[in-house]
Design an enzyme around this catalytic site. Structure first.
Site: not given
Length: 537
Positions: A203, A266
């Site tokens: 993330d 990401e």
């Protein structure tokens, strides 16, 4: 590229599951791990290769799992560690890989690390987070802004200092300049890798390192009133710092301690910066997520340019990837319309590189309107009125026409749209021309043929609403012709080297239609054509 040189994640099709919304097994209105196990036969029938789960770890759910309070457990809302072990065992038995979300940038403010860090300026974990003294006027240390609105600095009256949070105040950022933090997080990765997970999606990986001098971010010259306040500044000193690549290389070395695992990052950055996350000599992320299609205008020339720029920018040996939807962005069917959603499916599953599908896109799920009293997303609550809310793309999977779309026997945590009675897996599986049937056909075709799975990409000159390209390998090739407009188009097949037959139309007809001199496309139609294709594996 010879087929036997291809790694599993290069030839795979990934499928993102938002666990809260996939299948509820205990009728509390929230999806869970046993529910995913229950639906594994569906994923097998779809033909995907790997599942990526959004966070399932213990969390107060301030940001629905992206605020983690324990990195090596399972939140009770999703089940138990025994349920997780059962899931990974069942997935592997079904030939499916399992990817976990790794959220290393921040924790919950209830994580024991932060509780200890906050307890005293002299805490042994004080430096595990980013604490700073107030500015001379007593205000925040600098002008850094939160993605979720307002200052990124939260004042702590007990210690007289501020801590940094790129997102919610309940999500304090870890200090990745501290070697102890890095060691602890790498041990978290090893915990799950030893359990057999096949990799991680990391993330907000480009956020991990912040400017050591804490300089003010510059004003965004393109900002205008009516936009979210955090866009007033350019995140020059809060993201994409030069030191990030050393950290990602360290993560990669942890991954490489285990056989056949994958590291996905990401990264919301322009292509020229995105590709840097492959790392020096490809020592970084195997797949820095390429999100350019999530926000691009839906027109042939623009998409053609994006593909060309990306292919040209890729480091030598780097493997591309493409994404059309995820848990943070509006549904593709709502962005481009139901007709073009079928063309988009053909684009995603015929481009060179690893595609990632978002649950429900294969049945044409659209962005669900969320009434004010139904809003659950903290981003929409903190920054309302800008269309940033993510609830509409996180609604329950539509399985059948029974109450609550077969997702649960109880009222779900988010609403299902009224059209679920018709638009659901059971109905669409019975329809030989449905978008679900198209997805299955595309996946099966990609899995069967080398050119579509791992072949090269070559753009073919086109104009107006047409996007045309060739995929080829070892004397085998296919040409993909996509009409991104609503008007019919006719083109000379000889002019672009079309020959042979139509393998697949996005309308699920024209099977084995021979090409002779011209190709007529209906509005919103895409076709895959070939004279001959060789098996992929």
């Amino acid at each position: 590229m010879a087929t036997n040189d291809v790694l599993w994640w290069q030839r795979s099709i990934f499928y993102q599951i938002y666990p809260r919304s996939f299948q509820d097994s205990n009728d509390d209105g929230v999806g869970d791990l046993p529910g995913i196990i229950e639906r594994l036969p569906y994923l097998e029938s779809l033909g995907i290769d790997a599942i990526w789960l959004s966070p399932i770890f213990p969390s107060p759910m301030a940001d629905f799992g992206y605020d983690i309070s324990a990195y090596t457990g399972i939140d009770p809302v999703f089940g138990t560690m025994a349920d997780f072990d059962a899931l990974i065992g069942a997935a592997h038995a079904a030939g499916l890989r399992l990817i976990l979300d790794f959220v290393p940038n921040h924790t919950s403010d209830r994580h024991p690390w932060f509780v200890e860090s906050r307890s005293s300026p002299n805490s042994i974990r004080r430096d595990w987070y980013i604490w700073r003294d107030p500015a001379s006027d007593g205000g925040p240390p600098n002008n850094w802004l939160s993605e979720f609105g307002g200052s990124a600095w939260q004042y702590d009256p007990a210690s007289g200092q501020y801590y940094y949070h790129a997102f919610l105040a309940r999500q304090p950022d870890l200090n990745w300049r501290n070697p102890a933090v890095r060691r602890a997080m790498y041990d978290v990765m090893r915990f799950w890798l030893r359990k057999g997970v096949d990799g991680f999606r990391v993330d907000v990986i480009w956020h991990l390192i912040k400017d050591a001098a804490f300089r003010d971010n510059p004003v965004n010259p393109n900002f205008h009133p009516g936009r979210p306040s955090n866009q007033r500044l350019l995140p020059l000193y809060t993201t994409d710092q030069p030191e990030i690549f050393d950290l990602i290389a360290e993560m990669r070395r942890v991954i490489d301690e285990f056989d056949q695992r994958v590291l996905i990052g990401e990264v919301y950055l322009p292509i020229e910066r995105l590709v840097a996350y492959y790392g020096k000599n490809l020592s970084g992320a195997h797949l820095p997520f390429n999100f350019t299609l999530l926000s691009s205008a839906w027109n042939a020339r623009g998409i053609e340019r994006i593909i060309a720029e990306y292919e040209q920018a890729l480091p030598e040996g780097a493997w591309p990837n493409w994404v059309l939807g995820n848990h943070d962005r509006p549904r593709i069917a709502s962005r481009v319309g139901a007709e073009q959603a079928r063309v988009a499916a053909m684009l995603l599953l015929t481009l060179r590189g690893t595609p990632t599908l978002y649950y429900g896109d294969e049945i044409g799920m659209h962005q669900v309107p969320i009434a004010p009293e139904q809003v659950r997303d903290p981003l929409e609550r903190n920054v309302p009125g800008f269309g940033l809310g993510r609830d509409g793309c996180r609604t329950p999977m539509q399985w059948d026409s029974t109450d609550f779309a077969g997702f649960s026997q109880a009222r779900p945590w988010l609403p299902v749209p009224k059209d679920f009675v018709h638009e659901n897996v059971r109905n669409l599986e019975a329809d030989g021309a449905s978008i679900l049937t198209l997805y299955k056909a595309l996946i099966a075709l990609r899995r069967r043929h080398k050119a579509l799975a791992v072949g090269s990409y070559e753009a073919i000159a086109a104009k107006d609403d047409l996007l045309i390209y060739r995929r080829a390998i070892e004397g085998s090739s296919a040409i993909i012709v996509l009409n991104l407009g609503s008007d019919p188009v006719s083109l000379s097949s000889a002019a672009i080297g079309l020959e042979g037959r139509i393998l697949l139309s996005s309308f699920m007809d024209r099977w084995e239609e021979k090409l002779s001199g011209s190709l007529d496309l209906r509005g919103n139609e895409g076709v895959i054509t070939s004279a001959s294709l060789q098996p992929a594996r």
